[in-house]
Write a protein that holds these residues in place. Structure first.
Motif, PDB file in Angstrom:
ATOM      1  N   GLY B 289       0.640  -1.086  -0.013  1.00  0.00           N
ATOM      2  CA  GLY B 289      -0.080   0.112  -0.018  1.00  0.00           C
ATOM      3  C   GLY B 289       0.710   1.134   0.014  1.00  0.00           C
ATOM      4  O   GLY B 289       0.214   2.411  -0.024  1.00  0.00           O
ATOM      5  N   ARG B 290       2.076   1.110   0.077  1.00  0.00           N
ATOM      6  CA  ARG B 290       3.128   2.198   0.298  1.00  0.00           C
ATOM      7  C   ARG B 290       3.098   3.020  -1.267  1.00  0.00           C
ATOM      8  O   ARG B 290       3.120   2.415  -2.349  1.00  0.00           O
ATOM      9  N   ARG B 291       2.818   4.290  -1.285  1.00  0.00           N
ATOM     10  CA  ARG B 291       2.593   5.072  -2.492  1.00  0.00           C
ATOM     11  C   ARG B 291       3.984   5.785  -2.771  1.00  0.00           C
ATOM     12  O   ARG B 291       4.151   6.863  -2.020  1.00  0.00           O
ATOM     13  N   LEU B 292       4.852   5.078  -3.565  1.00  0.00           N
ATOM     14  CA  LEU B 292       5.953   5.858  -3.842  1.00  0.00           C
ATOM     15  C   LEU B 292       5.833   6.885  -4.983  1.00  0.00           C
ATOM     16  O   LEU B 292       5.040   6.689  -5.991  1.00  0.00           O
ATOM     17  N   PRO B 293       6.663   7.942  -4.866  1.00  0.00           N
ATOM     18  CA  PRO B 293       6.689   8.709  -6.131  1.00  0.00           C
ATOM     19  C   PRO B 293       7.083   7.879  -7.394  1.00  0.00           C
ATOM     20  O   PRO B 293       7.883   7.290  -7.273  1.00  0.00           O
ATOM     21  N   VAL B 294       6.315   8.279  -8.584  1.00  0.00           N
ATOM     22  CA  VAL B 294       6.469   7.495  -9.777  1.00  0.00           C
ATOM     23  C   VAL B 294       6.487   8.266 -10.780  1.00  0.00           C
ATOM     24  O   VAL B 294       5.635   9.296 -10.948  1.00  0.00           O
ATOM     25  N   HIS B 295       7.410   8.363 -11.710  1.00  0.00           N
ATOM     26  CA  HIS B 295       7.564   9.114 -12.773  1.00  0.00           C
ATOM     27  C   HIS B 295       7.741   8.543 -13.993  1.00  0.00           C
ATOM     28  O   HIS B 295       8.303   7.406 -14.254  1.00  0.00           O
ATOM     29  N   SER B 296       7.212   8.993 -15.144  1.00  0.00           N
ATOM     30  CA  SER B 296       7.417   8.842 -16.597  1.00  0.00           C
ATOM     31  C   SER B 296       7.796   9.915 -17.444  1.00  0.00           C
ATOM     32  O   SER B 296       7.277  10.881 -17.186  1.00  0.00           O
ATOM     33  N   VAL B 297       9.067   9.596 -18.174  1.00  0.00           N
ATOM     34  CA  VAL B 297       9.468  10.603 -18.985  1.00  0.00           C
ATOM     35  C   VAL B 297       8.949  10.992 -20.365  1.00  0.00           C
ATOM     36  O   VAL B 297       9.240  11.633 -20.996  1.00  0.00           O
ATOM     37  N   LYS B 298       8.100   9.768 -20.710  1.00  0.00           N
ATOM     38  CA  LYS B 298       7.806   9.623 -22.019  1.00  0.00           C
ATOM     39  C   LYS B 298       7.023  10.804 -22.599  1.00  0.00           C
ATOM     40  O   LYS B 298       6.923  11.260 -23.686  1.00  0.00           O
ATOM     41  N   GLY B 299       5.988  11.472 -21.589  1.00  0.00           N
ATOM     42  CA  GLY B 299       5.543  12.637 -21.966  1.00  0.00           C
ATOM     43  C   GLY B 299       6.267  13.994 -22.519  1.00  0.00           C
ATOM     44  O   GLY B 299       5.878  14.951 -23.075  1.00  0.00           O
ATOM     45  N   SER B 300       7.705  13.721 -22.165  1.00  0.00           N
ATOM     46  CA  SER B 300       8.402  14.749 -22.206  1.00  0.00           C
ATOM     47  C   SER B 300       9.327  14.764 -23.547  1.00  0.00           C
ATOM     48  O   SER B 300       9.626  15.525 -24.407  1.00  0.00           O
ATOM     49  N   ILE B 301       9.953  13.316 -23.866  1.00  0.00           N
ATOM     50  CA  ILE B 301      10.854  13.212 -24.925  1.00  0.00           C
ATOM     51  C   ILE B 301      10.298  12.051 -25.742  1.00  0.00           C
ATOM     52  O   ILE B 301      11.124  11.473 -26.546  1.00  0.00           O
ATOM     53  N   GLY B 302       8.894  11.359 -25.305  1.00  0.00           N
ATOM     54  CA  GLY B 302       8.475  10.431 -26.155  1.00  0.00           C
ATOM     55  C   GLY B 302       9.194   8.998 -25.659  1.00  0.00           C
ATOM     56  O   GLY B 302       9.914   9.174 -24.887  1.00  0.00           O
ATOM     57  N   HIS B 303       8.895   7.858 -26.684  1.00  0.00           N
ATOM     58  CA  HIS B 303       9.403   6.759 -26.084  1.00  0.00           C
ATOM     59  C   HIS B 303      10.407   6.460 -27.237  1.00  0.00           C
ATOM     60  O   HIS B 303      10.321   6.255 -28.188  1.00  0.00           O
ATOM     61  N   THR B 304      11.749   6.350 -26.445  1.00  0.00           N
ATOM     62  CA  THR B 304      12.962   6.328 -27.218  1.00  0.00           C
ATOM     63  C   THR B 304      13.316   4.886 -27.559  1.00  0.00           C
ATOM     64  O   THR B 304      14.389   4.358 -27.867  1.00  0.00           O
ATOM     65  N   LEU B 305      12.633   3.909 -27.213  1.00  0.00           N
ATOM     66  CA  LEU B 305      12.962   2.547 -27.511  1.00  0.00           C
ATOM     67  C   LEU B 305      13.957   1.898 -26.924  1.00  0.00           C
ATOM     68  O   LEU B 305      14.074   1.752 -25.706  1.00  0.00           O
ATOM     69  N   GLY B 306      14.710   1.519 -27.488  1.00  0.00           N
ATOM     70  CA  GLY B 306      16.404   0.781 -27.172  1.00  0.00           C
ATOM     71  C   GLY B 306      16.998   1.917 -26.198  1.00  0.00           C
ATOM     72  O   GLY B 306      17.651   1.335 -25.536  1.00  0.00           O
ATOM     73  N   ALA B 307      16.862   3.125 -26.218  1.00  0.00           N
ATOM     74  CA  ALA B 307      17.507   4.090 -25.672  1.00  0.00           C
ATOM     75  C   ALA B 307      16.839   4.446 -24.438  1.00  0.00           C
ATOM     76  O   ALA B 307      17.447   5.122 -23.572  1.00  0.00           O
TER      77      ALA B 307
END
Lengths: 241, 375
Positions: B289-307
């Motif tokens: 139940g612990r709510r850790l801070p979670v982040h995704s960078v995809k909204g900033s730079i898109g999904h860069t696949l293998g990078a």
């Protein structure tokens, strides 16, 4: 120096397909690869096999034969077995087929089914599903010529305690026209099964280990110059036993 | 066990030519996602992507100028350094040119050519290898580098991660109905698909002793790693997150820490409905139940696949240094399971360990645990 046991060998090459304990040699002649049907690989119906790319069929068949040779093909619960596959051209043949569909009607007819097979690691997902393999599964491209890169990675994973059993090998279709270059590598696939613990049966072919820091690979303590020599050594020991 | 320190980190993304511009852009909530003009997108689900400005294909692939920007100014690497690259499609744009125009150099298509170029640039003599594990390629590349150092098989490993925005890949994700028609919205209740991006990352990992001997900075430590296959589907994630759960637990075990010591998560967060839900399910299984801070960078730079994983490691090091997780750009209304974890505002990191995860086609999942440097 920690060694792993080589417990299974399977291959599909221009000389045919087979497993180590069936007899026959695993050589890579410059001959066309056999056209594999589902019945060549699996005794039971397999709906996915017919839909796979030729690259995926090749890799899946060789992993199936290797696991069969090691007595690990049958399973009831998923197993933490990892796979490393080395490839020079990967799924390039599928890429070209898919790209052909992109060129139709401005991409409007691009094939999602083909696109799903435009990654070099795609057949490892098929192998994971078919055989319940939940270990790490990666495809690699090597700059070296000895074709031992996958084996090194698999041995390192065993050494680090990341898995108890690993599959490692090579998988390549014939290079598409225009892209062949000077590869010096005939097409085909061969996979080896490596385990940390010696199985009760079947008897292992021998031991495989990493030499000191130079990245060398040893079979029964002897340095191997390449994957072909290692497989030849293992299969030669088969008759000696 | 020898610890693997990251002594240098650099990125090139749609947000700029270096890690500092990525960090500042992310922190400011910026997005590099723009209308694409590299190829016609009229028949595809989306017309947007995050591209690196001014990449020209002179001399072959756009990957070459991307690598030039990435590696120019990168610290010198020792001659005994091993090279591991991560890319899913390498010079795919060269293949497009060869097939469409009958021009270009087909010899640039196999990854061995890129490995040779990068090795020569740094004067590295040992055999190199490229990891292709779909969108977890660079996460696994960093894991292999850390493992080589931990096992004492190498004192230094250079990891170079890269992938391009190409029509080949763009059309494929469109055909799979995986592209957002607009811009991606990671972990949003109304997310509708991913947005592609391109970029690269370079990371130099060294044993602590070697780094100290050479006077290299310690930006962070790769404390743990894990990788596992779902063994359920070729293109879709396992809904129960089984492979990701296994990967994170392996990483925790390797780092010899408890889940409670993880202070924040850099998630894959592609903004496809299935991926984001799978990740939140997996995090819930591991962290309760612990709510850790979670982040995704995809909204900033898109999904860069293998990078992606490599860029996220570099960014993760900056996050740990600053004690701050950037806002998740594109997020408006959090997915129910992500409430209190994902945020469109920056969040504090209260601890030393950051978990970074990626998943991809073929059922691949991978996790890294980074520890703050110099602590």
């Amino acid at each position: 120096m920690m060694a792993a046991f080589l417990t299974g060998i399977g291959w599909v090459t221009g000389a045919g397909f087979g497993t180590g304990r069936q007899g026959g040699d695993c050589s890579f002649p410059e001959l066309p690869l056999p056209s594999l049907t589902r019945k060549d690989v699996f005794p039971e119906p397999n709906q996915r096999f017919g839909r796979m790319s030729d690259y995926a069929k090749l890799g899946l068949a060789a992993t199936a034969f290797a696991l069969r040779d090691a007595g690990l093909e049958a399973w009831s619960e998923k197993r933490p077995i990892g796979v490393v596959a080395s490839t020079r051209f990967g799924c390039l043949a599928t890429d070209l087929d898919y790209h052909g569909t992109v060129q139709l009607q401005g991409g409007g007819l691009a094939s999602p089914n083909l696109f799903a097979y435009t990654l070099a690691n795609c057949f490892l997902g098929d192998a994971a599903i078919q055989f319940g393999l939940t270990g790490s599964s990666v495809a690699i491209n090597e700059s070296g010529e000895d074709r031992l890169g996958a084996l090194r990675l698999a041995l390192e994973a065993l050494l680090m305690g990341e898995a108890d059993t690993m599959l490692a090998g090579v998988c390549d279709l014939p290079a598409p026209r225009r892209y062949a270059g000077e590869t010096g590598q005939a097409p085909g696939a061969a996979f080896l099964v490596l385990t940390l613990a010696a199985p009760a049966a079947p008897a292992p072919y021998g031991s495989v280990a990493l030499a000191g820091g130079d990245g060398g690979v040893l079979f029964n303590g002897s340095p191997q110059v390449g994957l072909q020599q290692l497989i030849d050594s293992a299969l030669a020991g088969r008759t000696a036993r | 066990m020898i610890e693997a320190c990251i002594t240098a980190a650099q990125t090139v993304t749609g947000l700029g030519p270096d890690l500092e511009s990525l960090w500042r852009g992310c922190l400011a909530g910026e997005s590099a996602i723009r209308p694409l003009n590299r190829f016609a997108t009229g028949r595809y689900l989306s017309g947007n992507a995050s591209c690196v400005d001014g990449l020209e294909a002179a001399g072959g692939s756009r990957l070459y100028p991307l690598l030039e920007r990435l590696l120019d100014g990168f610290p010198a690497v020792p001659r005994d350094c091993l090279l591991i690259t991560a890319s899913t499609k390498g010079c795919v744009d060269v293949m497009e040119t060869v097939q469409e125009l009958g021009a270009g150099a087909p010899g640039q298509v196999p990854m061995a050519d890129l490995l040779r170029r990068i090795s020569e640039r740094f004067g590295l003599g040992a055999p190199a290898l490229n990891i292709n594990a779909a969108c977890a390629s660079s996460t696994i590349a960093v894991a292999r580098a850390a493992a080589l150092i931990a096992a004492g098989r190498s004192e230094a490993v250079l990891v170079v991660c890269m992938d391009l925005v190409s029509e080949f890949v763009f059309s494929g994700f469109s055909a799979l109905q995986a592209l957002s028609p607009g811009v991606c919205r990671p972990f949003d209740r109304n997310r509708d698909g991913l947005t592609l991006g391109e970029g690269g990352a370079a990371l130099l990992l060294m044993s602590r002793e070697r780094a100290a001997r050479e006077g290299r900075p310690e930006l962070g430590v790769v404390a743990g790693w894990g990788a596992a296959n779902d063994a359920t589907h070729i293109t879709a994630p396992a809904r129960d997150g089984c492979g990701l759960i296994q990967s994170v637990r392996q990483a925790l075990c390797r780092a010899a820490i408890e889940p409670g010591e993880i202070a924040a998560i850099s998630a894959h967060g592609t903004a496809t409905p299935y991926n984001d839900l799978m990740e939140l399910t997996a995090f819930g299984a591991v962290f309760g139940g612990r709510r850790l801070p979670v982040h995704s960078v995809k909204g900033s730079i898109g999904h860069t696949l293998g990078a992606a994983g490599g860029i996220e490691v570099a960014l993760g090091l900056r996050c740990l240094e600053a004690g701050t997780l950037p806002p998740t750009v594109g997020l408006r209304e959090p997915e129910e399971m992500g409430e209190g974890a994902v945020s469109c505002s920056a969040q504090p990191i209260r601890g030393r360990y950051l978990l970074s995860t990626n998943s991809g086609f073929g059922g691949v999942n991978a996790a890294l645990i980074l520890r703050q440097g110099g602590v």
